[in-house]
Design a protein around this motif. Structure first.
Motif, PDB file in Angstrom:
ATOM      1  N   GLU A 139      27.140  71.629  67.690  1.00  0.00           N
ATOM      2  CA  GLU A 139      27.072  71.057  66.350  1.00  0.00           C
ATOM      3  C   GLU A 139      27.769  69.699  66.302  1.00  0.00           C
ATOM      4  OE1 GLU A 139      28.830  74.124  64.053  1.00  0.00           O
ATOM      5  OE2 GLU A 139      27.223  75.554  64.405  1.00  0.00           O
ATOM      6  N   VAL A 140      27.254  68.821  65.470  1.00  0.00           N
ATOM      7  CA  VAL A 140      27.745  67.450  65.382  1.00  0.00           C
ATOM      8  C   VAL A 140      28.290  67.199  63.982  1.00  0.00           C
ATOM      9  CG1 VAL A 140      27.096  65.018  65.472  1.00  0.00           C
ATOM     10  CG2 VAL A 140      26.120  66.629  67.120  1.00  0.00           C
ATOM     11  N   ASN A 141      29.473  66.586  63.906  1.00  0.00           N
ATOM     12  CA  ASN A 141      30.068  66.182  62.637  1.00  0.00           C
ATOM     13  C   ASN A 141      30.190  64.663  62.599  1.00  0.00           C
ATOM     14  OD1 ASN A 141      30.494  68.827  61.596  1.00  0.00           O
ATOM     15  ND2 ASN A 141      32.318  69.031  62.874  1.00  0.00           N
ATOM     16  N   VAL A 142      29.662  64.068  61.548  1.00  0.00           N
ATOM     17  CA  VAL A 142      29.685  62.609  61.412  1.00  0.00           C
ATOM     18  C   VAL A 142      30.459  62.232  60.156  1.00  0.00           C
ATOM     19  CG1 VAL A 142      28.301  60.500  61.269  1.00  0.00           C
ATOM     20  CG2 VAL A 142      27.414  62.504  62.491  1.00  0.00           C
ATOM     21  N   LEU A 143      31.472  61.401  60.318  1.00  0.00           N
ATOM     22  CA  LEU A 143      32.258  60.900  59.190  1.00  0.00           C
ATOM     23  C   LEU A 143      31.469  59.788  58.509  1.00  0.00           C
ATOM     24  CD1 LEU A 143      34.983  60.900  57.651  1.00  0.00           C
ATOM     25  CD2 LEU A 143      35.809  59.231  59.328  1.00  0.00           C
ATOM     26  N   LEU A 144      31.089  60.001  57.240  1.00  0.00           N
ATOM     27  CA  LEU A 144      30.308  59.033  56.480  1.00  0.00           C
ATOM     28  C   LEU A 144      31.204  58.323  55.474  1.00  0.00           C
ATOM     29  CD1 LEU A 144      27.118  61.167  55.692  1.00  0.00           C
ATOM     30  CD2 LEU A 144      27.503  59.632  57.617  1.00  0.00           C
ATOM     31  N   LEU A 145      31.229  56.999  55.550  1.00  0.00           N
ATOM     32  CA  LEU A 145      32.099  56.218  54.681  1.00  0.00           C
ATOM     33  C   LEU A 145      31.284  55.179  53.923  1.00  0.00           C
ATOM     34  CD1 LEU A 145      34.943  55.572  57.292  1.00  0.00           C
ATOM     35  CD2 LEU A 145      34.887  57.339  55.533  1.00  0.00           C
ATOM     36  N   GLY A 146      31.533  55.068  52.619  1.00  0.00           N
ATOM     37  CA  GLY A 146      30.922  54.023  51.814  1.00  0.00           C
ATOM     38  C   GLY A 146      31.923  52.899  51.640  1.00  0.00           C
ATOM     39  N   SER A 147      31.568  51.708  52.112  1.00  0.00           N
ATOM     40  CA  SER A 147      32.521  50.597  52.147  1.00  0.00           C
ATOM     41  C   SER A 147      32.146  49.489  51.181  1.00  0.00           C
ATOM     42  CB  SER A 147      32.589  50.020  53.564  1.00  0.00           C
ATOM     43  OG  SER A 147      33.311  48.818  53.584  1.00  0.00           O
ATOM     44  N   ASP A 148      33.116  49.075  50.385  1.00  0.00           N
ATOM     45  CA  ASP A 148      32.955  47.905  49.521  1.00  0.00           C
ATOM     46  C   ASP A 148      33.612  46.725  50.235  1.00  0.00           C
ATOM     47  OD1 ASP A 148      32.499  46.178  47.480  1.00  0.00           O
ATOM     48  OD2 ASP A 148      34.053  46.962  46.163  1.00  0.00           O
ATOM     49  N   SER A 149      33.000  46.321  51.345  1.00  0.00           N
ATOM     50  CA  SER A 149      33.615  45.304  52.201  1.00  0.00           C
ATOM     51  C   SER A 149      33.547  43.920  51.576  1.00  0.00           C
ATOM     52  CB  SER A 149      32.904  45.271  53.562  1.00  0.00           C
ATOM     53  OG  SER A 149      33.462  44.283  54.375  1.00  0.00           O
ATOM     54  N   ARG A 150      34.695  43.260  51.543  1.00  0.00           N
ATOM     55  CA  ARG A 150      34.761  41.879  51.033  1.00  0.00           C
ATOM     56  C   ARG A 150      35.532  41.007  52.010  1.00  0.00           C
ATOM     57  NH1 ARG A 150      36.319  43.771  44.848  1.00  0.00           N
ATOM     58  NH2 ARG A 150      34.349  44.833  44.432  1.00  0.00           N
ATOM     59  N   THR A 179      37.301  52.273  50.834  1.00  0.00           N
ATOM     60  CA  THR A 179      36.223  53.228  51.039  1.00  0.00           C
ATOM     61  C   THR A 179      36.147  54.145  49.827  1.00  0.00           C
ATOM     62  OG1 THR A 179      35.419  55.041  52.405  1.00  0.00           O
ATOM     63  CG2 THR A 179      37.781  54.656  52.445  1.00  0.00           C
ATOM     64  N   ASP A 180      35.084  53.969  49.038  1.00  0.00           N
ATOM     65  CA  ASP A 180      34.900  54.761  47.824  1.00  0.00           C
ATOM     66  C   ASP A 180      34.396  56.163  48.131  1.00  0.00           C
ATOM     67  OD1 ASP A 180      35.753  52.801  46.190  1.00  0.00           O
ATOM     68  OD2 ASP A 180      33.921  52.615  45.025  1.00  0.00           O
ATOM     69  N   THR A 181      33.717  56.315  49.243  1.00  0.00           N
ATOM     70  CA  THR A 181      33.060  57.578  49.571  1.00  0.00           C
ATOM     71  C   THR A 181      33.535  58.098  50.928  1.00  0.00           C
ATOM     72  OG1 THR A 181      31.094  56.849  48.369  1.00  0.00           O
ATOM     73  CG2 THR A 181      30.823  58.702  49.890  1.00  0.00           C
ATOM     74  N   ILE A 182      33.971  59.352  50.965  1.00  0.00           N
ATOM     75  CA  ILE A 182      34.378  59.988  52.217  1.00  0.00           C
ATOM     76  C   ILE A 182      33.629  61.313  52.316  1.00  0.00           C
ATOM     77  CG2 ILE A 182      36.278  60.903  53.603  1.00  0.00           C
ATOM     78  CD1 ILE A 182      38.177  59.120  51.984  1.00  0.00           C
ATOM     79  N   MET A 183      32.721  61.403  53.274  1.00  0.00           N
ATOM     80  CA  MET A 183      31.941  62.613  53.488  1.00  0.00           C
ATOM     81  C   MET A 183      31.889  62.944  54.973  1.00  0.00           C
ATOM     82  SD  MET A 183      28.607  62.073  51.029  1.00  0.00           S
ATOM     83  CE  MET A 183      28.705  62.143  49.244  1.00  0.00           C
TER      84      MET A 183
END
Length: 313
Positions: free
Chosen positions: A69-80, A87-91
């Motif tokens: 099984e594979v686990n992937v850290l998903l991050l939503g970045s408001d890069s400036r 990182t607004d989103t951590i999944m």
């Protein structure tokens, strides 16, 4: 007698016209299906060419395990332009190659946790202090979850990918007017949202539900986008989507893993996504911390048990 003969002849003509029409229609469908299969096959061959093994732009020590099984850290970045943007989103996306199941774990950023070498912090502070690698170590230390890869999505890339994948937008029911902090204004009611609007919908948190409501909307949108991803027109757009991936997504996932999961989604093997939010209901308290402000005080034992149960189902 002649009238009867003419009637029989007419019926034969009608019957043969119907048969011929049916055969013609069947032939068109078979030819169309053949070309469709050829196109999809060619698309995946084309996809294999530009993809290559990548290491990612940031250090990440997760062990690559292609068999289990594979686990992937998903991050939503408001890069400036920052080295470690907010990182607004951590999944965490969990993929099982044996069952073809995809499960999504949403981690609330205001949980008060132990960050290695930094003491007590909010979860999202781990990323700002040490990037995806420190966040990986933090999740492992607090929840016992091994993470193998990371993928950071730039918000601009999210907008462009949505507009390419679903040019007519995604239908959602906006519960109330949303505007503060999302750089757009959404009116109340059922409507089609496009890239920038949909990004605002999943980012909005200035209501009574705060991050809890935002996580619900994120999971809703991911599920609907997955439904769109299995459609024919989305397969046709795979090369363009991969071009956006190379530009707007920083990941250390190798091409074989990307293609395996992608093909599972396109062929509908992994269409349904199961979701969980950590902390779960009844396992935390809202508290005011002198150093960190408003935080979630979490029962880690209960949440570790819930997480393990979710992944083992």
């Amino acid at each position: 007698m002649q009238d009867l003969t003419r009637l029989r002849t007419k019926r034969k003509r009608v019957r043969w016209r119907r048969v011929f029409g049916a055969l013609l229609l069947l032939g068109i469908l078979l030819v169309g299906l053949f070309h469709l299969i050829q196109y999809i096959g060619g698309t995946f061959k084309a996809v294999n060419q530009p993809l290559k093994k990548v290491e990612g732009k940031q250090p990440f020590q997760g062990e690559k395990n292609k068999l289990d099984e594979v686990n992937v850290l998903l991050l939503g970045s408001d890069s400036r332009g920052e080295k470690h943007a907010r990182t607004d989103t951590i999944m965490v996306a969990h993929y099982d190659p044996q069952t073809h199941k995809i499960k999504l774990i949403s981690l609330m950023r205001d949980m008060l946790i132990s960050v290695p070498e930094h003491g007590k912090q909010k979860l999202n502070a781990a990323y700002s202090l040490g990037g995806p690698e420190l966040l990986r170590e933090t999740i492992k230390e607090n929840f016992g979850l091994d993470i193998h890869y990371y993928a950071m999505v730039d918000f601009k890339g999210f907008e462009k990918a949505v507009d390419l994948l679903v040019p007519n937008g995604i239908e959602v029911n906006v519960p109330y007017e949303m505007s503060y902090g999302i750089e757009t204004k959404l009116e109340k009611g059922k409507q089609q949202l496009h890239g920038q609007e949909l990004l605002g919908y999943v980012r909005f948190r200035h209501d009574r539900l705060s991050d809890f409501g935002r996580i619900q909307r994120q999971q809703e949108v991911i599920s609907k986008l997955t439904d769109e991803a299995v459609s024919l027109h989305s397969v046709v757009k795979l090369p363009k989507l991969l071009g956006l991936t190379n530009k707007y997504i920083d990941t250390n996932m190798d091409s074989s893993t990307l293609l395996t999961i992608g093909k599972d989604i396109v062929t509908k093997k992994s269409r349904d996504i199961e979701t969980i939010r950590i902390p779960e209901d009844g396992s935390f308290q809202n508290k005011r911390d002198e150093e960190h402000g408003d935080v979630l005080d979490v029962d880690f034992n209960q949440n570790i048990e819930a997480l393990n149960h979710f992944l083992e189902e």
